[in-house]
Design a protein around this motif. Structure first.
Motif, PDB file in Angstrom:
ATOM      1  N   ASP A  39       0.832  -1.198   0.000  1.00  0.00           N
ATOM      2  CA  ASP A  39       0.000   0.000   0.000  1.00  0.00           C
ATOM      3  C   ASP A  39       0.872   1.257   0.000  1.00  0.00           C
ATOM      4  O   ASP A  39       0.551   2.238  -0.675  1.00  0.00           O
ATOM      5  N   ASP A  42       1.879   2.124  -3.493  1.00  0.00           N
ATOM      6  CA  ASP A  42       0.791   2.718  -4.260  1.00  0.00           C
ATOM      7  C   ASP A  42       0.529   4.151  -3.808  1.00  0.00           C
ATOM      8  O   ASP A  42       0.290   5.032  -4.638  1.00  0.00           O
ATOM      9  N   ARG A  43       0.582   4.393  -2.509  1.00  0.00           N
ATOM     10  CA  ARG A  43       0.401   5.760  -2.000  1.00  0.00           C
ATOM     11  C   ARG A  43       1.506   6.680  -2.526  1.00  0.00           C
ATOM     12  O   ARG A  43       1.250   7.836  -2.852  1.00  0.00           O
ATOM     13  N   ARG A  47      -1.570   6.569  -5.987  1.00  0.00           N
ATOM     14  CA  ARG A  47      -2.484   5.501  -6.440  1.00  0.00           C
ATOM     15  C   ARG A  47      -2.417   5.273  -7.954  1.00  0.00           C
ATOM     16  O   ARG A  47      -3.340   4.755  -8.555  1.00  0.00           O
ATOM     17  N   THR A  50      -2.868   1.369  -8.953  1.00  0.00           N
ATOM     18  CA  THR A  50      -4.242   0.851  -8.890  1.00  0.00           C
ATOM     19  C   THR A  50      -5.158   1.597  -9.854  1.00  0.00           C
ATOM     20  O   THR A  50      -6.046   0.994 -10.454  1.00  0.00           O
ATOM     21  N   ASP A  51      -4.946   2.896 -10.028  1.00  0.00           N
ATOM     22  CA  ASP A  51      -5.749   3.635 -11.006  1.00  0.00           C
ATOM     23  C   ASP A  51      -5.593   3.045 -12.397  1.00  0.00           C
ATOM     24  O   ASP A  51      -6.566   2.898 -13.134  1.00  0.00           O
TER      25      ASP A  51
END
Length: 70
Positions: A39, A42-43, A47, A50-51
Motif C-alpha cells: 500500500d 501505491d500511495r 495511487r 491501482t488507477d
C-alpha cells in the motif's frame, strides 16, 4: 520537490504504464492478470498503479484482478 535551482526533471506515469502493460498482455492472450504491491508503494505514486489497473478494466473489459495491497 526542489524549488531552486530550476532543473529539468522526468517523472513516471504509473497509470499509463499499467494501461500499456494490460494492452500488451491482452494481445499476448493473457486473461487474468494480478497486481500485488505494498500500500505504501501505491500511495507513493498517488495511487497510480491501482488507477491504471482499474482504468484498464473499465476501458477494455476485465483483464486485471482487483489490485491486492499489502
Amino acid at each position: 520537490s526542489v524549488a531552486r535551482p530550476e532543473l529539468d526533471r522526468v517523472s513516471s506515469d504509473h497509470a499509463h504504464a499499467v494501461l500499456e502493460l494490460a494492452r500488451v498482455l491482452r494481445r499476448r492472450g493473457y486473461r487474468r492478470v494480478g497486481l500485488v504491491l505494498l500500500d505504501s508503494q501505491d500511495r507513493a505514486t498517488r495511487r497510480g498503479w491501482t488507477d491504471g489497473a482499474l482504468l484498464a478494466n473499465a476501458r477494455h473489459g476485465p483483464l486485471c484482478l482487483p489490485p491486492l495491497l499489502l
